[in-house]
Write a protein that holds these residues in place. Structure first.
Motif, PDB file in Angstrom:
ATOM      1  N   ARG A   1       0.807  -1.220   0.000  1.00  0.00           N
ATOM      2  CA  ARG A   1       0.000   0.000   0.000  1.00  0.00           C
ATOM      3  C   ARG A   1       0.843   1.274   0.000  1.00  0.00           C
ATOM      4  O   ARG A   1       0.313   2.378  -0.146  1.00  0.00           O
ATOM      5  CB  ARG A   1      -0.906   0.012   1.234  1.00  0.00           C
ATOM      6  CG  ARG A   1      -1.881  -1.157   1.294  1.00  0.00           C
ATOM      7  CD  ARG A   1      -2.755  -1.073   2.529  1.00  0.00           C
ATOM      8  NE  ARG A   1      -3.555   0.147   2.545  1.00  0.00           N
ATOM      9  CZ  ARG A   1      -4.269   0.550   3.600  1.00  0.00           C
ATOM     10  NH1 ARG A   1      -4.261  -0.172   4.714  1.00  0.00           N
ATOM     11  NH2 ARG A   1      -4.977   1.671   3.533  1.00  0.00           N
ATOM     12  N   ALA A   2       2.145   1.122   0.138  1.00  0.00           N
ATOM     13  CA  ALA A   2       3.001   2.312   0.270  1.00  0.00           C
ATOM     14  C   ALA A   2       3.013   3.167  -0.988  1.00  0.00           C
ATOM     15  O   ALA A   2       3.193   4.384  -0.921  1.00  0.00           O
ATOM     16  CB  ALA A   2       4.419   1.898   0.635  1.00  0.00           C
TER      17      ALA A   2
ATOM     18  N   TRP B   1       0.805   4.364  -2.828  1.00  0.00           N
ATOM     19  CA  TRP B   1      -0.200   5.431  -2.970  1.00  0.00           C
ATOM     20  C   TRP B   1       0.286   6.767  -2.412  1.00  0.00           C
ATOM     21  O   TRP B   1      -0.265   7.810  -2.731  1.00  0.00           O
ATOM     22  CB  TRP B   1      -1.518   5.029  -2.293  1.00  0.00           C
ATOM     23  CG  TRP B   1      -1.435   4.778  -0.812  1.00  0.00           C
ATOM     24  CD1 TRP B   1      -1.138   3.606  -0.206  1.00  0.00           C
ATOM     25  CD2 TRP B   1      -1.663   5.714   0.244  1.00  0.00           C
ATOM     26  NE1 TRP B   1      -1.148   3.738   1.160  1.00  0.00           N
ATOM     27  CE2 TRP B   1      -1.478   5.024   1.464  1.00  0.00           C
ATOM     28  CE3 TRP B   1      -2.011   7.064   0.293  1.00  0.00           C
ATOM     29  CZ2 TRP B   1      -1.607   5.641   2.715  1.00  0.00           C
ATOM     30  CZ3 TRP B   1      -2.141   7.679   1.535  1.00  0.00           C
ATOM     31  CH2 TRP B   1      -1.946   6.967   2.725  1.00  0.00           C
ATOM     32  N   ARG B   2       1.329   6.733  -1.593  1.00  0.00           N
ATOM     33  CA  ARG B   2       1.832   7.984  -1.030  1.00  0.00           C
ATOM     34  C   ARG B   2       3.069   8.482  -1.766  1.00  0.00           C
ATOM     35  O   ARG B   2       3.702   9.439  -1.328  1.00  0.00           O
ATOM     36  CB  ARG B   2       2.173   7.784   0.451  1.00  0.00           C
ATOM     37  CG  ARG B   2       3.397   6.915   0.701  1.00  0.00           C
ATOM     38  CD  ARG B   2       3.649   6.681   2.175  1.00  0.00           C
ATOM     39  NE  ARG B   2       4.901   5.993   2.395  1.00  0.00           N
ATOM     40  CZ  ARG B   2       5.105   5.089   3.348  1.00  0.00           C
ATOM     41  NH1 ARG B   2       4.115   4.755   4.159  1.00  0.00           N
ATOM     42  NH2 ARG B   2       6.290   4.524   3.494  1.00  0.00           N
ATOM     43  N   MET B   3       3.422   7.859  -2.889  1.00  0.00           N
ATOM     44  CA  MET B   3       4.651   8.204  -3.592  1.00  0.00           C
ATOM     45  C   MET B   3       4.377   8.815  -4.963  1.00  0.00           C
ATOM     46  O   MET B   3       3.561   8.306  -5.724  1.00  0.00           O
ATOM     47  CB  MET B   3       5.520   6.954  -3.798  1.00  0.00           C
ATOM     48  CG  MET B   3       5.966   6.277  -2.531  1.00  0.00           C
ATOM     49  SD  MET B   3       6.963   4.809  -2.935  1.00  0.00           S
ATOM     50  CE  MET B   3       7.007   4.012  -1.317  1.00  0.00           C
TER      51      MET B   3
ATOM     52  N   SER C   1      -4.856  16.978  -1.956  1.00  0.00           N
ATOM     53  CA  SER C   1      -4.448  15.773  -1.236  1.00  0.00           C
ATOM     54  C   SER C   1      -3.707  16.112   0.053  1.00  0.00           C
ATOM     55  O   SER C   1      -2.811  16.968   0.046  1.00  0.00           O
ATOM     56  CB  SER C   1      -3.534  14.920  -2.118  1.00  0.00           C
ATOM     57  OG  SER C   1      -2.936  13.868  -1.373  1.00  0.00           O
TER      58      SER C   1
ATOM     59  N   LEU D   1      -1.555  14.421   1.220  1.00  0.00           N
ATOM     60  CA  LEU D   1      -0.205  13.902   1.022  1.00  0.00           C
ATOM     61  C   LEU D   1       0.604  14.730   0.023  1.00  0.00           C
ATOM     62  O   LEU D   1       1.715  14.344  -0.341  1.00  0.00           O
ATOM     63  CB  LEU D   1      -0.270  12.451   0.531  1.00  0.00           C
ATOM     64  CG  LEU D   1      -0.831  11.445   1.536  1.00  0.00           C
ATOM     65  CD1 LEU D   1      -0.985  10.087   0.891  1.00  0.00           C
ATOM     66  CD2 LEU D   1       0.082  11.344   2.745  1.00  0.00           C
TER      67      LEU D   1
ATOM     68  N   PRO E   1       4.387  15.765   1.332  1.00  0.00           N
ATOM     69  CA  PRO E   1       5.421  14.728   1.280  1.00  0.00           C
ATOM     70  C   PRO E   1       5.626  14.122  -0.100  1.00  0.00           C
ATOM     71  O   PRO E   1       6.698  13.585  -0.381  1.00  0.00           O
ATOM     72  CB  PRO E   1       4.926  13.676   2.279  1.00  0.00           C
ATOM     73  CG  PRO E   1       3.454  13.906   2.383  1.00  0.00           C
ATOM     74  CD  PRO E   1       3.274  15.375   2.210  1.00  0.00           C
ATOM     75  N   MET E   2       4.622  14.205  -0.971  1.00  0.00           N
ATOM     76  CA  MET E   2       4.777  13.630  -2.309  1.00  0.00           C
ATOM     77  C   MET E   2       5.607  14.521  -3.231  1.00  0.00           C
ATOM     78  O   MET E   2       6.309  14.034  -4.112  1.00  0.00           O
ATOM     79  CB  MET E   2       3.413  13.373  -2.950  1.00  0.00           C
ATOM     80  CG  MET E   2       2.641  12.233  -2.319  1.00  0.00           C
ATOM     81  SD  MET E   2       1.026  11.969  -3.096  1.00  0.00           S
ATOM     82  CE  MET E   2       1.500  11.131  -4.604  1.00  0.00           C
TER      83      MET E   2
ATOM     84  N   ALA F   1      11.822  13.256  -0.757  1.00  0.00           N
ATOM     85  CA  ALA F   1      10.949  12.105  -0.516  1.00  0.00           C
ATOM     86  C   ALA F   1      11.594  10.806  -0.984  1.00  0.00           C
ATOM     87  O   ALA F   1      11.414   9.747  -0.358  1.00  0.00           O
ATOM     88  CB  ALA F   1       9.604  12.309  -1.215  1.00  0.00           C
TER      89      ALA F   1
ATOM     90  N   GLU G   1      12.022   7.677   1.477  1.00  0.00           N
ATOM     91  CA  GLU G   1      11.304   6.418   1.254  1.00  0.00           C
ATOM     92  C   GLU G   1      12.278   5.245   1.089  1.00  0.00           C
ATOM     93  O   GLU G   1      11.996   4.124   1.544  1.00  0.00           O
ATOM     94  CB  GLU G   1      10.398   6.536   0.027  1.00  0.00           C
ATOM     95  CG  GLU G   1       9.199   7.446   0.212  1.00  0.00           C
ATOM     96  CD  GLU G   1       8.098   6.842   1.088  1.00  0.00           C
ATOM     97  OE1 GLU G   1       8.284   5.727   1.617  1.00  0.00           O
ATOM     98  OE2 GLU G   1       7.050   7.498   1.234  1.00  0.00           O
TER      99      GLU G   1
END
Length: 415
Positions: A67-68, A70-72, A132, A134, A137-138, A143, A147
């Motif tokens: 699921r990680a 989706w934040r990248m 968003s 996020l 951080p995106m 980042a 990550e």
């Protein structure tokens, strides 16, 4: 020259996400074939340059897994996939290493601009609640380093140098310094960039930096050609695992090459144009040679920055002929890959390592011969078999950043 194994830096792993292929064999075969990857992109239709070099061989969401993802942003996914591949190639298992002795240095020049643009549209259309949570951080350039450190459990220094198109090379130079200083045993280092969005392409086009050969995208990136007219934007990631030689030897790792030295200098001339005298670039090259303990005549090969722009290629040709009058072979991967910006220095460092390993120099795509007044030995048409023991890789960036890396063939590879 004998080296002190305690301060020697070796390359033990390579990981790639590139327009010509993501696994090492495909990448190397495509580079040696001199096959350009530029093609039209639907989302760039109507722009002065409607083509680019996409790196789409890998389903990044599937490769990241879980699921990680989706934040990248896309550039982060590329960096993470390349880092995992490099670590696996090095034969390392993060669950078993001392994470406090592992660093991450990942250069990014622009960061998550595509994510930012998308959220600006959401804000304009539907108000602040559509942005968003996020986004921050995106879009931040660091980042990717963060990550990678999270994914690998790397608790040593985590850095994100931004020196424009030299960022990937700056990351490797920084990693080399961390290892030489004894602050790390392993550093996962490289660069990533993915900004194939209309805003960024339009910005570079307005600057006059891009080729406008819309009728011939594949022929547009032509480093050192007399009729070059600008670069072609690309995307991708390149990551190398660098280790202290004593650490690599203790675990029985294969040293693929030695990062013998690095040099950096600044033009302090112009925000986007290189100093035509090449003084800053030459200072960086001389510093790299000094760091490696080499004389200029010992360099067998130059992996050129070679952007296909009129100003850069003229400056770099003068640099090469002036500093290396013995005419080492010259290649320029951007003819195949396009200009991957921050990723370029790291991807091209990987190509330099492969040249040392294979004794083969890839040709410069779309080049018959450089201008007659340039006394440089560009490899053209087909790869050249050559005994390469020492090579330098050039990276130059907007802002006047100049970085040169000096690579030496690993001792076990001597023929």
């Amino acid at each position: 020259m004998a080296r002190d194994a305690r301060t020697t830096t070796v390359v033990t792993g390579l990981g790639l996400v590139t327009p010509v292929g993501d696994d090492e064999d495909t990448f190397w075969t495509g580079l040696c074939a001199g096959r350009p990857t530029a093609r039209r992109c639907e989302e760039l239709a109507g722009l002065p340059a409607d083509f680019a070099c996409r790196a789409d061989a890998t389903d990044l969401d599937e490769a990241v897994g879980g699921r990680a993802g989706w934040r990248m942003a896309r550039f982060v996914k590329m960096a993470l996939v390349a880092a995992r591949r490099a670590v696996a190639d090095a034969g390392l298992r993060p669950e078993r290493w001392d994470g406090g002795r592992v660093g991450v240095v990942l250069g990014v020049g622009v960061g998550g601009v595509p994510v930012l643009v998308d959220n600006v549209r959401r804000l304009d259309a539907n108000g602040p609640q559509a942005v968003s949570p996020l986004l921050a951080p995106m879009m931040m350039p660091n980042a990717a380093a963060g990550e990678i450190a999270i994914d690998l459990g790397a608790h040593g220094p985590s850095l994100a140098p931004a020196t424009a198109c030299a960022s990937g090379a700056t990351a490797l130079a920084t990693a080399h310094d961390l290892l030489a200083a004894g602050r790390c045993d392993i550093v996962v280092a490289g660069g990533a960039e993915s900004v194939l969005t209309p805003l960024v392409v339009a910005a570079f086009a307005q600057l006059g930096a891009l080729s406008t050969r819309t009728g011939d995208p594949a022929g547009a990136s032509r480093p050192f050609a007399p009729d070059r007219d600008g670069f072609v934007l690309g995307e991708g990631a390149g990551v190398l695992v660098l280790e202290r030689a004593t650490h690599a030897a203790a675990r029985g790792a294969r040293a693929r090459a030695v990062l013998a030295g690095s040099g950096s200098a600044t033009d302090a001339h112009h925000p986007t144009a290189p100093d035509p005298s090449g003084r800053g670039a030459r200072r960086a090259a001389e510093a790299a040679l000094d760091s490696a303990g080499w004389a200029a005549h010992q360099v067998d090969h130059v992996n050129a920055h070679g952007t296909s722009t009129p100003l850069n290629d003229a400056m770099e040709a003068a640099l090469i002929s002036g500093l290396f009058p013995h005419r080492p072979s010259v290649t320029a991967p951007k003819g195949v890959l396009g200009h991957t910006l921050a990723a370029g220095g790291a991807i091209e460092a990987a190509a330099t390592v492969l040249t040392l390993e294979h004794g083969l120099v890839p040709p410069v795509a779309n080049l018959d011969a450089p201008p007659a007044e340039w006394d440089i030995d560009c490899v053209t048409k087909q790869p050249r078999r050559q005994e390469v023991r020492r090579a330098v890789s050039h990276s130059f960036g907007f802002g006047g950043h100049n970085v040169v890396l000096a690579f030496e063939r690993a001792r076990h590879a001597d023929r």
